[in-house]
Design an enzyme around this catalytic site. Sequence first.
Site, PDB file in Angstrom:
ATOM      1  N   LYS A  21     134.081  37.412  81.339  1.00 17.73           N
ATOM      2  CA  LYS A  21     135.461  37.420  81.370  1.00 17.73           C
ATOM      3  C   LYS A  21     135.788  35.781  80.713  1.00 17.73           C
ATOM      4  CE  LYS A  21     138.713  35.658  83.132  1.00 17.73           C
ATOM      5  NZ  LYS A  21     139.890  34.849  82.429  1.00 17.73           N
TER       6      LYS A  21
ATOM      7  N   GLU B  36     129.067  25.634  87.620  1.00 13.21           N
ATOM      8  CA  GLU B  36     129.363  24.388  86.626  1.00 13.21           C
ATOM      9  C   GLU B  36     130.718  23.773  86.669  1.00 13.21           C
ATOM     10  OE1 GLU B  36     126.804  23.121  85.427  1.00 13.21           O
ATOM     11  OE2 GLU B  36     125.308  24.284  85.862  1.00 13.21           O
TER      12      GLU B  36
ATOM     13  N   CYS C 161     133.382  18.730  79.822  1.00  6.60           N
ATOM     14  CA  CYS C 161     133.034  18.487  81.166  1.00  6.60           C
ATOM     15  C   CYS C 161     132.343  17.375  81.347  1.00  6.60           C
ATOM     16  CB  CYS C 161     132.599  19.756  81.681  1.00  6.60           C
ATOM     17  SG  CYS C 161     131.158  20.332  81.097  1.00  6.60           S
TER      18      CYS C 161
ATOM     19  N   GLU D 290     140.328  14.215  87.578  1.00  3.48           N
ATOM     20  CA  GLU D 290     139.769  14.512  86.176  1.00  3.48           C
ATOM     21  C   GLU D 290     141.067  14.983  85.436  1.00  3.48           C
ATOM     22  OE1 GLU D 290     138.211  18.699  85.662  1.00  3.48           O
ATOM     23  OE2 GLU D 290     136.636  17.683  84.349  1.00  3.48           O
TER      24      GLU D 290
HETATM   25  P1  NDP Z   1     139.558  27.082  85.197  1.00  2.00           P
HETATM   26  O1  NDP Z   1     138.874  26.853  86.368  1.00  2.00           O
HETATM   27  O2  NDP Z   1     141.316  27.110  85.271  1.00  2.00           O
HETATM   28  O3  NDP Z   1     139.321  28.580  84.508  1.00  2.00           O
HETATM   29  C1  NDP Z   1     137.948  28.946  84.410  1.00  2.00           C
HETATM   30  C2  NDP Z   1     137.725  30.378  84.304  1.00  2.00           C
HETATM   31  O4  NDP Z   1     138.103  31.090  85.428  1.00  2.00           O
HETATM   32  C3  NDP Z   1     138.730  30.974  83.132  1.00  2.00           C
HETATM   33  O5  NDP Z   1     138.202  32.490  82.436  1.00  2.00           O
HETATM   34  C4  NDP Z   1     140.013  31.321  84.196  1.00  2.00           C
HETATM   35  O6  NDP Z   1     140.727  32.440  83.586  1.00  2.00           O
HETATM   36  C5  NDP Z   1     139.151  32.130  85.134  1.00  2.00           C
HETATM   37  N1  NDP Z   1     139.744  32.136  86.615  1.00  2.00           N
HETATM   38  C6  NDP Z   1     141.070  31.332  86.999  1.00  2.00           C
HETATM   39  N2  NDP Z   1     141.207  31.572  88.172  1.00  2.00           N
HETATM   40  C7  NDP Z   1     140.170  32.594  88.757  1.00  2.00           C
HETATM   41  C8  NDP Z   1     140.116  33.359  89.804  1.00  2.00           C
HETATM   42  N3  NDP Z   1     140.698  33.238  90.892  1.00  2.00           N
HETATM   43  N4  NDP Z   1     138.782  34.122  89.819  1.00  2.00           N
HETATM   44  C9  NDP Z   1     138.340  34.280  88.599  1.00  2.00           C
HETATM   45  N5  NDP Z   1     138.286  33.758  87.561  1.00  2.00           N
HETATM   46  C10 NDP Z   1     139.235  32.938  87.604  1.00  2.00           C
HETATM   47  O7  NDP Z   1     139.031  26.063  84.273  1.00  2.00           O
HETATM   48  P2  NDP Z   1     139.509  25.910  82.809  1.00  2.00           P
HETATM   49  O8  NDP Z   1     139.390  27.034  82.060  1.00  2.00           O
HETATM   50  O9  NDP Z   1     140.895  25.254  82.707  1.00  2.00           O
HETATM   51  O10 NDP Z   1     138.422  24.670  82.309  1.00  2.00           O
HETATM   52  C11 NDP Z   1     138.563  23.602  82.313  1.00  2.00           C
HETATM   53  C12 NDP Z   1     137.623  23.107  83.658  1.00  2.00           C
HETATM   54  O11 NDP Z   1     136.355  23.559  83.296  1.00  2.00           O
HETATM   55  C13 NDP Z   1     137.432  21.744  83.892  1.00  2.00           C
HETATM   56  O12 NDP Z   1     137.600  21.145  85.064  1.00  2.00           O
HETATM   57  C14 NDP Z   1     136.044  21.194  83.238  1.00  2.00           C
HETATM   58  O13 NDP Z   1     135.418  20.011  83.817  1.00  2.00           O
HETATM   59  C15 NDP Z   1     135.422  22.490  83.544  1.00  2.00           C
HETATM   60  N6  NDP Z   1     134.223  22.475  82.918  1.00  2.00           N
HETATM   61  C16 NDP Z   1     132.943  22.341  83.331  1.00  2.00           C
HETATM   62  C17 NDP Z   1     131.832  22.711  82.582  1.00  2.00           C
HETATM   63  C18 NDP Z   1     130.354  22.523  83.173  1.00  2.00           C
HETATM   64  O14 NDP Z   1     129.581  22.861  82.581  1.00  2.00           O
HETATM   65  N7  NDP Z   1     130.253  21.738  84.412  1.00  2.00           N
HETATM   66  C19 NDP Z   1     131.900  23.119  81.300  1.00  2.00           C
HETATM   67  C20 NDP Z   1     133.223  23.300  80.748  1.00  2.00           C
HETATM   68  C21 NDP Z   1     134.322  22.979  81.465  1.00  2.00           C
HETATM   69  P3  NDP Z   1     142.029  32.134  82.767  1.00  2.00           P
HETATM   70  O15 NDP Z   1     141.775  31.084  81.731  1.00  2.00           O
HETATM   71  O16 NDP Z   1     142.538  33.348  82.052  1.00  2.00           O
HETATM   72  O17 NDP Z   1     142.898  31.637  83.723  1.00  2.00           O
END
Ligand code: NDP
Length: 496
Positions: free
Chosen positions: A195, A270, A304, A400
């Site tokens: 997803k 992650e 991240c 963050e």
């Molecule tokens: P989110 O947590 O908002 O979303 C991540 C994914 O989860 C998206 O596909 C989102 O869908 C989906 N999602 C949101 N809510 C739910 C739920 N309740 N159940 C299942 N899936 C859900 O993060 P962001 O996309 O905004 O990414 C930024 C964040 O990711 C930052 O905090 C960053 O630090 C972290 N990150 C960490 C990495 C690592 O390797 N440690 C690497 C890259 C980013 P949708 O977008 O459609 O809402």
Amino acid sequence: MNQVQILASVQTFLQRQHGHFIHGQHIEVDDTRTRIELINPATEQPVSSIAIGTKPDVEAAVNSAQDAFLNAWANTSPYERGQKLNKLADLVEQHAEELAQLETLTTGKLINLSRHLEVAQTVVFLRYFAGWATKIHGQTMQPSIPSANGEKYTAYTVRQPVGVVAGIVPWNFSLMIGCWKIGSALTTGCTIVLKPSEFTTLSLLRLAELAIEAGIPAGVINIVTGTGETGQYLIDSKKIKKVSFTGSVPTGIAIGKQAMHNDLTRVSLELGGKNAAAILADTQIDEILPTLLQASFVHQGQVCAAPERFFVHRSKYEEFIQKAAVALQQFKIGSPLDESSMFGPLSNKPHFEKVKHYLDLAHQNNQIICGGKVIAGTGYFVEPTLLTVRGIDDPLFIEETFGPVVDVIAFESDEELISMVNHSRFGLTASIWTNDLAKALRLIPQIEAGSVWVNMHTFLDPAVPFGGVKASGLGREFSDAFIEDYTELKSVMIRY
Ligand code: NDP
């Protein structure tokens, strides 16, 4: 100005009525359902639209992945699995420009970053995972059970794929992070339903087509597009045996709880970070500055692992902020499709609003060293920004921003440095900048982070495990560490 021409194949792809990718096919979605518009963050213009996956869409994708897990993929030898992943890597290379343009149009990532980091690293990671397919093995043991009548015992372990994996991917590096999950799942014999983020879905939809061309059987990789709710349906499915999530801490914690309630589905998380870069007293500022600023501000800080807190030894603080401010003011901000741009827009409107909130806060409190402005006109552009800190409980020091907003803090002693670096709920990455290797080696064990770099930051390599401590995550990706997460260890004992 060197504006890239959009390829005809990209234009055609953007115009398609995108649905989901299930069992090797595009699944058309009823036109009357609401769709999500994909917005180019540099122009604020719609570029395409995607479907919102419903529960039945998710069920169809999971059933397809389950069937492929039990049949087509189970009947593929480890060598063949590796070959197919390598073939997929070849096809990503052949379609590199197309994939790079799709990423840039939906994320605002500089085109050269899409080409030379996102797509190029996707190839590197796929090939790395391909190599593991033939190298996953168990062990043999000699039990110590007493033998009354001459009977003997032997034991061994075998690693078996867990089954269908749910991969939930964020918007910052969709293709590459999606392929970390695809590579880990497929090489161990698992199948996957991904997803992607609703903001950046297209490159993974295109990749799923290339996977079929690479000979990966239908159902091994499925993509269901949509919002967080679509992701929730996926995690709730009884047929999902592992969730691999990359995203924010709040979503990660919610997903972790949901997975535990679903009969202890395995989960790896992650998550975010508020990463530290410690610049020690012996550092030559001119030498480190280009690499450090690149590490922090690459992709507008939406990485991240990137450092958001610079700790500079008091003796170098003034020199550091003066030189860093001059260097940041020279960043050429512009269209991500212009090859000469050095800094593009933030990736989407909600994130732009979030970063603006932090910039407003910094203005109110007089914390701006340089930058801090939203660029007037079209697109989600803000300036690369350095801030002072109003103490260790300042929200700008704690939270963050995931944007191009970096705090600079002076420290006097190693003890003060360590205590400030560790004053965080996060623990993803950190770096130490010094030529005093002995001092670095003493500091490394005291830093609460999953990765620590010396004289570098934000470099990920498939041979080196990656993951967070504290609220930054659970589990490790890459190296041989991922194998544990994607396989069950079965023990077998035999009496003879
Ligand atoms: P989110 O947590 O908002 O979303 C991540 C994914 O989860 C998206 O596909 C989102 O869908 C989906 N999602 C949101 N809510 C739910 C739920 N309740 N159940 C299942 N899936 C859900 O993060 P962001 O996309 O905004 O990414 C930024 C964040 O990711 C930052 O905090 C960053 O630090 C972290 N990150 C960490 C990495 C690592 O390797 N440690 C690497 C890259 C980013 P949708 O977008 O459609 O809402």
